[in-house]
Design a protein around this motif. Structure first.
Motif, PDB file in Angstrom:
ATOM      1  N   ILE A  57       0.852  -1.187   0.000  1.00 25.27           N
ATOM      2  CA  ILE A  57       0.000   0.000   0.000  1.00 25.27           C
ATOM      3  C   ILE A  57       0.892   1.243   0.000  1.00 25.27           C
ATOM      4  O   ILE A  57       2.109   1.148  -0.030  1.00 25.27           O
ATOM      5  CB  ILE A  57      -0.978  -0.074   1.204  1.00 25.27           C
ATOM      6  CG1 ILE A  57      -2.245   0.720   0.928  1.00 25.27           C
ATOM      7  CG2 ILE A  57      -0.302   0.353   2.476  1.00 25.27           C
ATOM      8  CD1 ILE A  57      -3.369   0.360   1.863  1.00 25.27           C
ATOM      9  N   GLY A  93       2.826   1.411  -3.719  1.00 19.27           N
ATOM     10  CA  GLY A  93       1.844   0.398  -4.069  1.00 19.27           C
ATOM     11  C   GLY A  93       0.845   0.923  -5.074  1.00 19.27           C
ATOM     12  O   GLY A  93       0.556   0.277  -6.087  1.00 19.27           O
ATOM     13  N   ARG A  94       0.351   2.132  -4.821  1.00 20.06           N
ATOM     14  CA  ARG A  94      -0.651   2.708  -5.717  1.00 20.06           C
ATOM     15  C   ARG A  94      -0.082   2.978  -7.099  1.00 20.06           C
ATOM     16  O   ARG A  94      -0.748   2.801  -8.108  1.00 20.06           O
ATOM     17  CB  ARG A  94      -1.194   4.004  -5.124  1.00 20.06           C
ATOM     18  CG  ARG A  94      -2.257   3.793  -4.075  1.00 20.06           C
ATOM     19  CD  ARG A  94      -3.545   3.277  -4.731  1.00 20.06           C
ATOM     20  NE  ARG A  94      -4.648   3.308  -3.775  1.00 20.06           N
ATOM     21  CZ  ARG A  94      -5.885   2.927  -4.042  1.00 20.06           C
ATOM     22  NH1 ARG A  94      -6.186   2.457  -5.230  1.00 20.06           N
ATOM     23  NH2 ARG A  94      -6.818   3.002  -3.124  1.00 20.06           N
ATOM     24  N   TYR A 118       0.861  -0.956  -8.584  1.00 23.29           N
ATOM     25  CA  TYR A 118      -0.040  -2.120  -8.608  1.00 23.29           C
ATOM     26  C   TYR A 118      -0.764  -2.246  -9.956  1.00 23.29           C
ATOM     27  O   TYR A 118      -1.305  -1.271 -10.468  1.00 23.29           O
ATOM     28  CB  TYR A 118      -1.077  -2.065  -7.478  1.00 23.29           C
ATOM     29  CG  TYR A 118      -2.132  -3.142  -7.653  1.00 23.29           C
ATOM     30  CD1 TYR A 118      -1.766  -4.480  -7.585  1.00 23.29           C
ATOM     31  CD2 TYR A 118      -3.450  -2.834  -7.951  1.00 23.29           C
ATOM     32  CE1 TYR A 118      -2.704  -5.483  -7.795  1.00 23.29           C
ATOM     33  CE2 TYR A 118      -4.398  -3.826  -8.165  1.00 23.29           C
ATOM     34  CZ  TYR A 118      -4.012  -5.154  -8.082  1.00 23.29           C
ATOM     35  OH  TYR A 118      -4.927  -6.147  -8.309  1.00 23.29           O
TER      36      TYR A 118
END
Lengths: 390, 284
Positions: free
Chosen positions: B51, B55-56, B59
């Motif tokens: 996260i 992560g954003r 992903y």
């Protein structure tokens, strides 16, 4: 058929192997340690992997990861470890990854008493993940043989519903010794009503369909499908999104794939309900064995008493409480958990009563006496620290 | 579209969620450059994230298989995944400094101890930035952030002679490096080496958040300001304990290279299983 005399822990281990479990990750904890020990011995024999994790949170994440790679996986614990499953349990719920969890309930709160049975995690098993917006499947065995059957069933349901399934046992089931029949052929499995659902892999690209269908294969990575899988709200392809509409679809799928197909999950046992008893004793797990005897004795005395043993606990079987009756919930806790669900589910004109005990089983005579009191229209009262029925 | 991104990433996910000018997008490209140099395709590598900003941003950008774990737990998730994947599939995890070095450190150390074949790229933005700019364990000592309005007072993993990579090394990692995102070629070389490591590898890449850290701690939220500040504080790695460079120094280079020195986790486990089965007279 192999016939042995062994514990619930051994039954769960052998059942997992039969169901195709090839990864177990766990952390030692009484009274579930024996499952880890048995798995450490048995899994290598069948080409599977046992990993001792750094904590229970990691244990279930390891299982999730193995399942994400296409291997069936299980972990087992008791209350203090069960609470640490919250994070990976929620991940598996939202990412829709099949995995099986065993919780051998002991006496709480928290570390409590390690080697005695409790039933304090009825609600935790339902609401282990934060954020709501899901339904879950929980099964409760009351004997060694049933622990075997329900473990196989848990794996099948996990695959069909692509979700974690919890086997909510208690210390007497997991530590208790009983006769156990272990099927060795597919014919023997079929004769016992055991279904083994093989792992399939979703071909993509819409890994998270906006539907409440079951038997949708889960995301499996490493097969070239371009899988995308996370705990964020997914688009149908599995990409993360902040769109409220996508969240609606995802939440409705997580809830209704289970609720709409609950007939495939629901399981209970009823005693003496055919002649409309006035008092119905309700229980699950080991206490239900005392309840069964108490119902038989009360009925032999001519009392209008029946019994219900819940095998599937979640989704909660509201429909079993449609008849008007005085329900007596017999539980291994002092705070009353199952009784609250009965209160919510019961039909108008019914009443719900609670008989608590913890760390030891109630006696048949006590349950008969409580039944007689309810038949006389008396309220059960807690008297000091002695008779804790109220 | 950027040609490297066009080759490897899902078009609808590029340029991603990072703020304009963020070093994270440079890091994303550097990782792709390393993958490209190794000649890897989408089916050769499974890309996991966690996260936060890293992560954003990363992903589900990879055209191949991709996943995200909960905060700090992706090392355990990836360890389980490693059990199930064939050895030739690489697993890359792009995570943040909070994920790797605070909430996830016990799991990261367990993966290093087991020498799990994973490559972790830590995008170090010097604190908790996706939540608005709070200090973390890589925030330089004394920094003013939204949760340290008078300056940080507790030591981080880079203060007073501490170095978190030393802990990861002692835990058994096979390859460790630290660079700043401005050292493009060095990052690419280290990520290449990490992805080629049969065991646990980690590359920490400092990029700093200009929007929060720059504005709060440096008093200048421009990209130029944080890049100049990072360059001025970059020092080469020297053997021995970390020197105290006030207020912060980014000791960069290959920190530890023990590739091949310890058996990998799944190899060890598969050997164990094969030995048990051989003793029992079974063939695998």
């Amino acid at each position: 058929m192999r016939r042995v005399f062994d514990t619930g822990n051994a039954a769960i281990t052998e059942a997992a192997i039969v169901a195709g479990c090839r990864v177990f990750a766990g952390y030692p904890i009484t009274p579930a340690t024996e499952i880890a020990e048995n798995m450490a011995r048995r899994l290598p024999e069948v080409g599977g992997y046992y990993v001792q994790a750094e904590d229970e949170c990691a244990a279930l994440h390891l299982c999730n990861g193995a399942s994400l790679g296409g291997l069936k996986a299980m972990t087992a614990t008791s209350g203090p470890g069960f609470i640490l499953f919250a994070d990976p349990f929620g991940w598996a719920v939202s990412a829709e990854i099949p995995v099986v969890i065993v919780d051998a309930q002991r006496v709480g709160p928290v570390s409590g008493i390690t080697g005695a049975p409790g039933q304090g995690e009825l609600y935790l098993s339902r609401y282990l993940a934060h954020g709501g917006n899901y339904e879950t499947i929980v099964l409760a065995p009351s004997s060694v043989q049933e622990a075997f059957r329900l473990t196989v069933r848990a794996f099948a349901l996990a695959e069909r519903f692509r979700t974690p399934v919890t086997l909510l046992a208690d210390q007497m089931v997991t530590d208790g010794w009983e006769a156990l029949a272990i099927p060795e052929t597919s014919d023997e499995r079929a004769a016992m009503g055991l279904e083994v659902v093989p792992r399939r892999a979703h071909p993509g690209p819409d890994f998270y369909p906006a539907s409440d269908a079951i038997d949708v294969p889960p995301v499996v990575l490493g097969r070239g499908a371009g899988g995308a899988c996370s705990d964020w709200t997914p688009t149908e392809r599995g990409h993360d999104t902040e769109e409220v509409e996508a969240q609606h679809k995802h939440a409705h799928r997580l809830i209704h794939k289970i609720r709409r197909h609950r007939h495939l999950i629901d399981e209970h046992e009823a005693w003496g309900l055919e002649d409309d008893p006035e008092v119905i004793l309700v229980s699950y797990g080991t206490p239900s064995r005392v309840v069964k005897s108490a119902v038989a004795r009360a009925r032999a005395e001519g009392l209008r008493v029946g019994g219900l043993r819940l095998v599937s606990l979640w989704p909660f079987p509201d429909h079993l409480f449609a008849r008007r009756a005085r329900y007596l919930s017999v539980e291994l806790n002092w705070d009353g958990q199952l009784v609250r669900e009965i209160q919510r589910a019961m039909s108008p004109g019914s009443s719900a009563h609670f008989f608590g005990r913890c760390g030891e089983l109630p006696r048949v005579a006590e349950l008969c006496e409580a039944s007689r009191a309810l038949l006389r229209g008396e309220r059960l009262a807690r008297r000091g620290w002695e008779l804790e029925a109220y | 579209m950027d040609p490297l991104a066009g080759k490897y990433l899902r078009p609808e996910k590029w340029p991603g969620t990072a703020c304009p000018g963020c070093g994270l997008r440079l890091l994303h490209r550097e990782v792709l450059t390393a993958i490209d140099a190794l000649g890897l395709g989408p089916s050769d590598l499974v890309w996991g994230t966690a996260i936060g900003c890293t992560g954003r941003q990363t992903y589900a950008t990879w055209r191949g298989d991709t996943f995200a774990g909960t905060h700090g737990r992706v090392y355990a998730l990836a360890t389980g995944l490693r059990l199930a994947l064939p050895r030739e599939k690489r697993i890359l995890l792009t995570v943040g400094d909070g994920d790797a070095f605070t909430i996830g450190l016990p799991h990261l150390l367990a993966a290093a101890r087991r020498n799990v074949d994973l490559t972790v790229v830590v995008g170090d933005n010097l604190g908790y930035q996706s939540t608005g700019g709070q200090y973390g364990v890589t925030t330089p000592a004394g920094s003013r952030t939204d949760s340290s309005p008078y300056g940080t007072w507790e030591p981080g993993w880079s203060d007073g002679g501490l170095d978190v990579l030393g802990i990861v090394r002692e835990a058994g990692a096979s390859f460790l490096a630290r660079h700043t995102v401005l050292q493009r070629d060095a990052v690419v070389e280290s990520v290449k080496a990490a992805l080629g490591t049969r065991g646990f590898s980690l590359v920490q890449v400092v990029y700093g958040c200009h929007v929060h850290y720059g504005a709060q701690a440096l008093g200048d939220g421009t990209v130029g300001a944080i890049q100049g500040w990072i360059r001025a504080r970059t020092v080469p790695l020297e053997p021995g304990p970390a020197p105290e460079v006030a207020p912060a120094g980014f000791r960069t280079g290959v920190f530890h290279d023990a590739r091949g020195a310890r058996p990998e986790f799944t190899e060890r486990l598969r050997d164990h299983v094969a030995a048990v089965r051989a003793r029992a007279g079974r063939t695998s």
